[in-house]
Write an enzyme that holds these catalytic residues in place. Structure first.
Site, PDB file in Angstrom:
ATOM      1  N   GLY A  43       0.715  -1.277   0.091  1.00  0.00           N
ATOM      2  CA  GLY A  43       0.075   0.146   0.045  1.00  0.00           C
ATOM      3  C   GLY A  43       0.979   1.212   0.070  1.00  0.00           C
ATOM      4  O   GLY A  43       2.117   1.228  -0.195  1.00  0.00           O
ATOM      5  N   ALA A  46       1.428   8.006   4.367  1.00  0.00           N
ATOM      6  CA  ALA A  46       1.491   9.567   4.246  1.00  0.00           C
ATOM      7  C   ALA A  46       2.457   9.952   3.475  1.00  0.00           C
ATOM      8  O   ALA A  46       2.166  11.030   2.622  1.00  0.00           O
ATOM      9  CB  ALA A  46       1.538  10.017   5.380  1.00  0.00           C
ATOM     10  N   ASP A 156      -4.178  13.273  11.222  1.00  0.00           N
ATOM     11  CA  ASP A 156      -4.984  12.426  10.015  1.00  0.00           C
ATOM     12  C   ASP A 156      -5.214  11.278  10.838  1.00  0.00           C
ATOM     13  O   ASP A 156      -5.090  10.370   9.791  1.00  0.00           O
ATOM     14  CB  ASP A 156      -3.608  12.322   8.975  1.00  0.00           C
ATOM     15  CG  ASP A 156      -4.256  11.767   7.481  1.00  0.00           C
ATOM     16  OD1 ASP A 156      -5.484  12.021   7.735  1.00  0.00           O
ATOM     17  OD2 ASP A 156      -3.371  11.269   6.666  1.00  0.00           O
TER      18      ASP A 156
END
Length: 579
Positions: A43, A46, A156
């Site tokens: 994946g 950030a 976040d």
């Protein structure tokens, strides 16, 4: 030296300069990249690409930057991760300087987002899992907010940045590329719109309370297993505009008041009205006493070939009626509730009402002071087959029942388990399938046959021809089947034959009834769909009108800004002319 090697060398020297800066005391190990065996890409974070790898005989995750623009985020995450040490925050093993990458703990369970909304088959989870995930998240964030000498804001928080390990029972926070010291002011908006506090995208000043807002959205998401603001759609600015105007995720029917109060307090427009993360940890720790079973690994749906079920996951809490809320100061109106079509949820609701009546004088002890939003609009129910949110319909009864003595009364966790949809059943369009408890059971045992059963094949009439006695009685329940006759008695044989024919007629009538009931359900479903279509048409008209008004408002604002810009430019030109 090639461009790639130059970039690598530049990244290495920049990272090295940051690491060796005298003001930075970083607790991490410098790792030789040759020790790492990269296996596969899993994946993105950030910054950069995240890969699964082997390092010193254990699974690790490595983050590599792809461009020079990501170097700053790399330095931020390296600096922040080197400061933290908490069981609910991903562990940093070290960093490589050439090429630049972080070596971190690997989470085999993937992200919470993939567990909630990823590819099928999706795992089942209970209310205990949902509450435990949120508790662990709050514990990790509270640790960040309490750090010394400078606290940290994550900025976040969202399910993609929450990883699961240990069979989905342990949660770990990751992606510190946007984290900042608590005194820092935001200069460029980072994070994700659906979970972002309004003050983050409205301006540059914010506090640790922006993480509290994000946590409240995550709590709603794990309970409902729905993406926040998914019904708004479109680009991110539409969600930001809605949140700015006070729109919040819809409230959840049957959600216990203490949980609802905590959740809506976290959504408050005013950051000072939101609870601290430390307070959230205390409240969630107390509430977890009513949610046993959080340490049980997640279960993935198995294939029920005998029932014709698919392995797609279905809703654990699809009976929860949802109504959208807006936090502006308006009265509650137009609350639309989806009726519960299953007897089980009705029984749970009746239990809830009984316990509320008995413990009404004591129930206030657990009240956290609701800050429920007001202007209510209907949220169209989702029809996705993969919904598997946690059913909260019985929890409030359990909380209220124990408020008097403070000791939790043990109730079966089966009250909170997931439900499934049988393919042959016709459910309402509110995606409210009938309940199927997840219990391991063998095939239904057949009723024992009678000893020495008599069958029509054993008998002949006086002319020697076989009797054509119907065999329908064999499919009846044991108590409805005709008794074996006496072969030597004509009267007994006649009674048996008559009973068999009546059994055949009975089965025919029952079959017709079943078919008519099925047809009735189909017609009801079609009628319900027609009503939904009419409602959707009306909703689309209203939405179109709303968008036109919004477009007009934005156009007006654009013209105002354009005029202001022209005035400013003319003033600047005058100043330049005079100078």
């Amino acid at each position: 030296m090639s461009t790639a090697s130059a970039a690598s060398s530049s990244s290495s020297s920049s990272a090295s300069e940051m690491i060796e800066a005298p003001s930075q005391v970083l607790n991490f190990e410098e790792i030789d990249y040759k020790e790492i065996e990269v296996e596969e890409v899993v994946g993105r974070g950030a910054f950069g690409v995240v890969c699964k790898a082997k390092w010193r005989a254990k699974d690790v995750a490595i983050k590599q930057i792809e461009s020079e623009s990501e170097r700053k985020a790399f330095i931020v995450e390296l600096r922040q991760l080197s400061r933290v040490n908490h069981p609910n925050i991903v562990k940093l093993y070290g960093a490589c300087l050439n090429p630049v990458c972080l070596v971190m703990e690997y989470a085999e369970g993937g992200s919470l987002y993939n567990v909630l909304h990823g590819a099928e088959p999706l795992p089942y989870y209970t209310a205990a899992h949902a509450m435990s995930w949120c508790l662990q998240c709050s514990q990790g964030v509270a640790y960040l907010h309490s750090m010394q000498p400078k606290a940290l804001i994550h900025r976040d928080l969202k399910p993609p940045n929450l990883l699961l390990v240990a069979g989905g029972t342990v949660l770990k926070i990751c992606d510190f590329g946007t984290a900042c010291d608590i005194q820092t002011h935001m200069t460029n908006n980072k994070g994700s719109a659906a979970w972002m506090a309004p003050e983050v995208f409205e301006g540059s000043n914010y506090s640790e309370k922006c993480d509290v807002f994000s946590w409240g959205i995550i709590l709603w998401e794990v309970i409902t297993r729905r993406k926040p603001f998914d019904e708004i759609g479109g680009p991110a600015f539409r969600i930001m505009w809605a949140v700015h105007n006070g729109t919040r995720p819809p409230l959840i029917k049957n959600l216990p008041k203490p949980i609802e109060s905590l959740m809506t307090r976290c959504w408050s427009k005013d950051p000072s009205q939101r609870p601290s993360m430390e307070e959230i940890v205390k409240i969630m720790t107390h509430l977890m006493r009513y949610f046993p079973g959080a340490d049980e690994p997640l279960q993935y749906p198995c294939q029920y070939s005998d029932e014709g079920q698919s392995n797609s996951a279905t809703s654990t809490g699809s009976f929860m009626d949802i109504a959208s809320t807006n936090t502006s100061n308006k009265s509650d109106t137009n609350m639309e509730q989806v009726p519960a079509t299953n007897d089980t949820i009705k029984r749970l609701e009746s239990k809830l009402l009984k316990n509320q009546a008995k413990q009404q004088s004591e129930s206030g002890r657990l009240s956290l002071g609701a800050s429920r939003g007001s202007s209510v609009e209907s949220l169209p129910p989702t029809s996705e087959g993969k919904r598997m949110s946690a059913d909260m319909s019985e929890i409030e009864a359990r909380i209220v029942a124990t408020a008097g003595n403070g000791q939790p009364r043990r109730r079966s966790i089966q009250d909170l388990t997931v439900t499934g949809t049988e393919p042959g059943q016709v459910s309402s369009r509110s995606s409210s399938p009938s309940v199927r408890m997840i219990t391991t059971s063998g095939p239904t045992s057949e009723k024992p046959a009678r000893s020495h059963p008599w069958t029509p094949d054993d008998s002949t009439d006086t002319n020697g021809s076989d009797n054509s006695i119907p065999m329908a009685y064999l499919t009846l329940d044991h108590q409805l089947q005709p008794l074996a006759p006496c072969p030597n008695s004509k009267e007994s044989m006649a009674v048996f034959e008559q009973h068999c024919k009546m059994a055949q007629e009975y089965m025919k009538v029952q079959t017709e009834i079943a078919l008519l009931l099925q047809r009735k359900q189909e017609l009801v479903a079609e009628l319900d769909q027609d009503e939904k279509d009419q409602q959707n048409t009306s909703r689309l008209v209203q939405e179109h009108k709303k968008l036109l008004d919004e477009n007009k408002s934005l156009s007006t604002y654009y013209q105002q800004c354009k005029k202001q810009l022209e005035v400013i430019r003319s003033q600047q030109q005058k100043r330049q002319g005079t100078s």
